[in-house]
Design an enzyme around this catalytic site. Sequence first.
Site, PDB file in Angstrom:
ATOM      1  N   HIS A 141      99.485  67.769  29.128  1.00  0.00           N
ATOM      2  CA  HIS A 141     100.492  67.455  28.110  1.00  0.00           C
ATOM      3  C   HIS A 141     101.742  68.325  28.235  1.00  0.00           C
ATOM      4  O   HIS A 141     102.788  67.978  27.712  1.00  0.00           O
ATOM      5  CB  HIS A 141      99.882  67.515  26.695  1.00  0.00           C
ATOM      6  CG  HIS A 141      99.825  68.874  26.093  1.00  0.00           C
ATOM      7  ND1 HIS A 141      98.698  69.648  26.078  1.00  0.00           N
ATOM      8  CD2 HIS A 141     100.773  69.611  25.481  1.00  0.00           C
ATOM      9  CE1 HIS A 141      98.953  70.795  25.466  1.00  0.00           C
ATOM     10  NE2 HIS A 141     100.204  70.799  25.102  1.00  0.00           N
ATOM     11  N   ASP A 190      93.024  66.528  29.202  1.00  0.00           N
ATOM     12  CA  ASP A 190      94.264  67.302  29.189  1.00  0.00           C
ATOM     13  C   ASP A 190      94.169  68.471  30.176  1.00  0.00           C
ATOM     14  O   ASP A 190      93.992  69.624  29.797  1.00  0.00           O
ATOM     15  CB  ASP A 190      94.518  67.811  27.758  1.00  0.00           C
ATOM     16  CG  ASP A 190      95.912  68.385  27.608  1.00  0.00           C
ATOM     17  OD1 ASP A 190      96.741  68.201  28.516  1.00  0.00           O
ATOM     18  OD2 ASP A 190      96.158  69.023  26.556  1.00  0.00           O
ATOM     19  N   SER A 194      99.447  76.511  25.047  1.00  0.00           N
ATOM     20  CA  SER A 194      98.837  75.411  25.793  1.00  0.00           C
ATOM     21  C   SER A 194      98.781  75.671  27.284  1.00  0.00           C
ATOM     22  O   SER A 194      99.702  76.271  27.848  1.00  0.00           O
ATOM     23  CB  SER A 194      99.653  74.141  25.600  1.00  0.00           C
ATOM     24  OG  SER A 194      99.297  73.568  24.397  1.00  0.00           O
ATOM     25  N   GLY A 195      97.729  75.165  27.895  1.00  0.00           N
ATOM     26  CA  GLY A 195      97.593  75.309  29.348  1.00  0.00           C
ATOM     27  C   GLY A 195      96.928  76.606  29.744  1.00  0.00           C
ATOM     28  O   GLY A 195      96.365  76.720  30.825  1.00  0.00           O
TER      29      GLY A 195
HETATM   30  N1  ARG Z   1      99.557  71.959  21.993  1.00  0.00           N
HETATM   31  C1  ARG Z   1      99.921  73.316  21.809  1.00  0.00           C
HETATM   32  C2  ARG Z   1     100.931  73.725  22.877  1.00  0.00           C
HETATM   33  O1  ARG Z   1     101.597  72.861  23.400  1.00  0.00           O
HETATM   34  C3  ARG Z   1      98.721  74.215  21.695  1.00  0.00           C
HETATM   35  C4  ARG Z   1      98.158  74.042  20.362  1.00  0.00           C
HETATM   36  C5  ARG Z   1      96.870  74.673  20.143  1.00  0.00           C
HETATM   37  N2  ARG Z   1      96.643  74.450  18.739  1.00  0.00           N
HETATM   38  C6  ARG Z   1      95.678  74.980  18.063  1.00  0.00           C
HETATM   39  N3  ARG Z   1      95.594  74.779  16.816  1.00  0.00           N
HETATM   40  N4  ARG Z   1      94.798  75.751  18.661  1.00  0.00           N
HETATM   41  O2  ARG Z   1     101.197  74.876  23.132  1.00  0.00           O
END
Ligand code: ARG
Length: 300
Positions: free
Chosen positions: A73, A124, A222-223
């Site tokens: 993503h 993902d 993320s990642g």
């Molecule tokens: N999707 C988020 C990002 O792009 C990470 C989110 C993780 N969220 C959570 N509640 N643990 O960095």
Amino acid sequence: MVNVKYGSCPISTTFLPGCGQQPGLDPPNRFRILGGHSALEGAWPWQVSIQRRSGHICGGSIIDRVWVITASHCFKSSRVYSNYKLQVVAGLNARSGHGKGIQFRSVKQVILHEKFNESTYNNDVALLKLCHQLYFTKHVQPLCLIENEMQEEQLNFGSCYITGWGSLVSKGLLVNTLQEAEVLLIDARTCNQRDWYNGHVNDNMICAGFDEGGVDTCQGDSGGPLQCYSKDLERFYLYGVTSHGKGCALPKKPGIYTRASRYTGWLRKAHVVSVSGALDLSLVKLLSVLFISCWMDLLL
Ligand code: ARG
């Protein structure tokens, strides 16, 4: 432990010798880690910052000298329009610091999972191939990979940690110094309860955090890795890839991570494509490979 070789370029599907260790930390400091604070320099040597035009977009983990594992993503969402000038920064602790030990590498290929689903966040996971090899040092090391779900159970993991430069509040700003926190793995049945994620969490995902919230990954993390320590083998393994969640650190809404052990086969396949990809366009399409031309790396 199997090391599969494809042609002349091996990718280790379990671990490289020495993976998952923290040579930059003195043993007395090793278990200083508790909940949500700045990491020591060299504590998470596989953690990288993935940047576009020098701006951090996501975290990632080094699994090999030229491979970084991260989330799909990060490259699909509308906030990322182009993968031009995509760069991986390894050996970094404070984002503002240009300390020694930092290695910058441009990215040659982005391999997204062909079945990544933007609405459910299923699959993902993504791989980045670097233009030039990383040097393994005290501050730059690979993380170990789990071979399969059976090994995931056998490894007898003790503590698990999340790390990243993501924000400390939902929709907040990135932080300067790498943060770390210990989290608990939460089984899918608990996580899928009606007032939790209500059946959204499938076998490709794992929840980690606390029922009461308070400790979690957030935007910008993320990642990056959810890494667990195997006491038997005395090393860290990539257990999950930071993926998504509702808000950040809310009660009954722990972070959701891509379950790494389910993707070892995909990693192998992606590797074959990257080696032979230009020849087999159908495979390339299958895996959504983006080719980027390499630009100058400062080989420090
Ligand atoms: N999707 C988020 C990002 O792009 C990470 C989110 C993780 N969220 C959570 N509640 N643990 O960095």
